[in-house]
Write an enzyme that holds these catalytic residues in place. Sequence first.
Site, PDB file in Angstrom:
ATOM      1  N   TRP A   1      22.737 -14.486-160.235  1.00  0.00           N
ATOM      2  CA  TRP A   1      22.634 -15.569-161.226  1.00  0.00           C
ATOM      3  C   TRP A   1      23.452 -15.237-162.458  1.00  0.00           C
ATOM      4  O   TRP A   1      24.118 -16.117-163.024  1.00  0.00           O
ATOM      5  CB  TRP A   1      21.170 -15.846-161.581  1.00  0.00           C
ATOM      6  CG  TRP A   1      20.365 -16.263-160.391  1.00  0.00           C
ATOM      7  CD1 TRP A   1      19.292 -15.607-159.862  1.00  0.00           C
ATOM      8  CD2 TRP A   1      20.576 -17.412-159.547  1.00  0.00           C
ATOM      9  NE1 TRP A   1      18.830 -16.284-158.751  1.00  0.00           N
ATOM     10  CE2 TRP A   1      19.588 -17.384-158.539  1.00  0.00           C
ATOM     11  CE3 TRP A   1      21.507 -18.461-159.554  1.00  0.00           C
ATOM     12  CZ2 TRP A   1      19.513 -18.363-157.539  1.00  0.00           C
ATOM     13  CZ3 TRP A   1      21.428 -19.434-158.561  1.00  0.00           C
ATOM     14  CH2 TRP A   1      20.432 -19.379-157.576  1.00  0.00           C
TER      15      TRP A   1
ATOM     16  N   ASP B   1      18.729 -16.596-169.543  1.00  0.00           N
ATOM     17  CA  ASP B   1      18.250 -17.330-168.372  1.00  0.00           C
ATOM     18  C   ASP B   1      16.887 -16.736-168.030  1.00  0.00           C
ATOM     19  O   ASP B   1      16.794 -15.608-167.557  1.00  0.00           O
ATOM     20  CB  ASP B   1      19.244 -17.136-167.214  1.00  0.00           C
ATOM     21  CG  ASP B   1      18.759 -17.758-165.910  1.00  0.00           C
ATOM     22  OD1 ASP B   1      17.640 -18.320-165.876  1.00  0.00           O
ATOM     23  OD2 ASP B   1      19.524 -17.668-164.917  1.00  0.00           O
TER      24      ASP B   1
ATOM     25  N   LYS C   1      10.113 -21.922-160.557  1.00  0.00           N
ATOM     26  CA  LYS C   1       9.607 -20.569-160.336  1.00  0.00           C
ATOM     27  C   LYS C   1       8.247 -20.357-161.001  1.00  0.00           C
ATOM     28  O   LYS C   1       7.413 -19.674-160.466  1.00  0.00           O
ATOM     29  CB  LYS C   1      10.585 -19.511-160.864  1.00  0.00           C
ATOM     30  CG  LYS C   1      12.046 -19.746-160.487  1.00  0.00           C
ATOM     31  CD  LYS C   1      12.374 -19.346-159.065  1.00  0.00           C
ATOM     32  CE  LYS C   1      13.715 -19.876-158.577  1.00  0.00           C
ATOM     33  NZ  LYS C   1      14.887 -19.560-159.366  1.00  0.00           N
TER      34      LYS C   1
END
Length: 356
Positions: free
Chosen positions: A99, A166, A190
């Site tokens: 990511w 993030d 999530k």
Amino acid sequence: MKKHNFYAGPSILSQYTIKNTADAVLNFADTGLSLLEISHRSKEFQAVIDKAAALVKELLNVPEGYHVLFLGGGASLQFCMVPFNLLKTKAAYLDTGTWANKAIKEAKIFGEVDVVASSKDANYTFIPKDYTVPADVDYFHYTTNNTIYGTEIRRDPDVKVPLVADMSSDIFSREIDIRKYDAIYAGAQKNLAPAGVTIVIVKEDALGHVDRPIPTMLDYRTHVSKGSMFNTPPVLPIYSALQTLEYYKQLGGIPELEKRDLAKAKALYNAIDESKMFVGTVTNPEDRSIMNVCFVMRPEYQELEKPFIDFATSRGIVGIKGHRSVGGFRASLYNAMPMESVQVLIDAMKDFEKAN
Ligand SMILES: *Cc1c(COP(=O)(O)O)cnc(C)c1O
């Protein structure tokens, strides 16, 4: 059979969230209409989005001068919106996994990117610590939790420039010093809600400093000025997010969630460390994620990986297959995961080890 949901994302949600969302799909706020068919401009939905933003602020202690937005496009869109809005000339990024890499790739479109450190050579099994962030960058971007590799940074870094993070897979699992940040973003699927909405917390003073033109939909200021209602927001995921936020507050907020998360992770890591069959892929305890626990079979037991997945499945355990770039197993222990399910997994590991 009761299922124990260890999927990495989309992932487990509280029964409170799922039940209340299901109820609202049938009859939203006593309107006699479904949540799926109401105007996002109705006063009933306006109340939902207002309450959700207020609860994010309350739970995370968001100070004055910051905006909470609910946007579409996933965390992946933020990889480009962040530099579009905040990168003037140069930004620093920490490379801790897939990511982070995707965020770096997008930032390079907008300016100079200084990748201050990377653990790529070790397949991202640790968090690099020996780096300095140059003082002349616009911001320092990092990924708090590396969902795929099971590493996590649970402290807001001490650097001299604003932070951008993030937090897709560990937001609401620890307290954050928001003042250190220009922006925080997190895809909902999530730790919060079904996929489709992304929380963005952005500092008012960080906006409006870049010279480039920004397309309307990609400009944070558009969404700030319209209260996340410039266009039709993802109504259902926002409603679910509100349910989860209410549930978090009822439980006792972030301190209580963190306490539970730490206890769950500790129990599972202990079981892995005591095992002769399983071994953790992240060896430095300090770097171990409390959200995604990654482990593999020791080399001499490698051929038992598939049989263990089958054994676990027979006990209702779902979603423990590791990401293809790590292999083995990954147990995701998000906030909605009860300790009982973690214990079921631990028992399955012990029983399987005994039997083999
Ligand atoms: C899942 C995940 C993403 C991607 O989120 P999308 O909503 O699919 O774009 C980004 N970053 C992290 C840390 C993630 O866990």
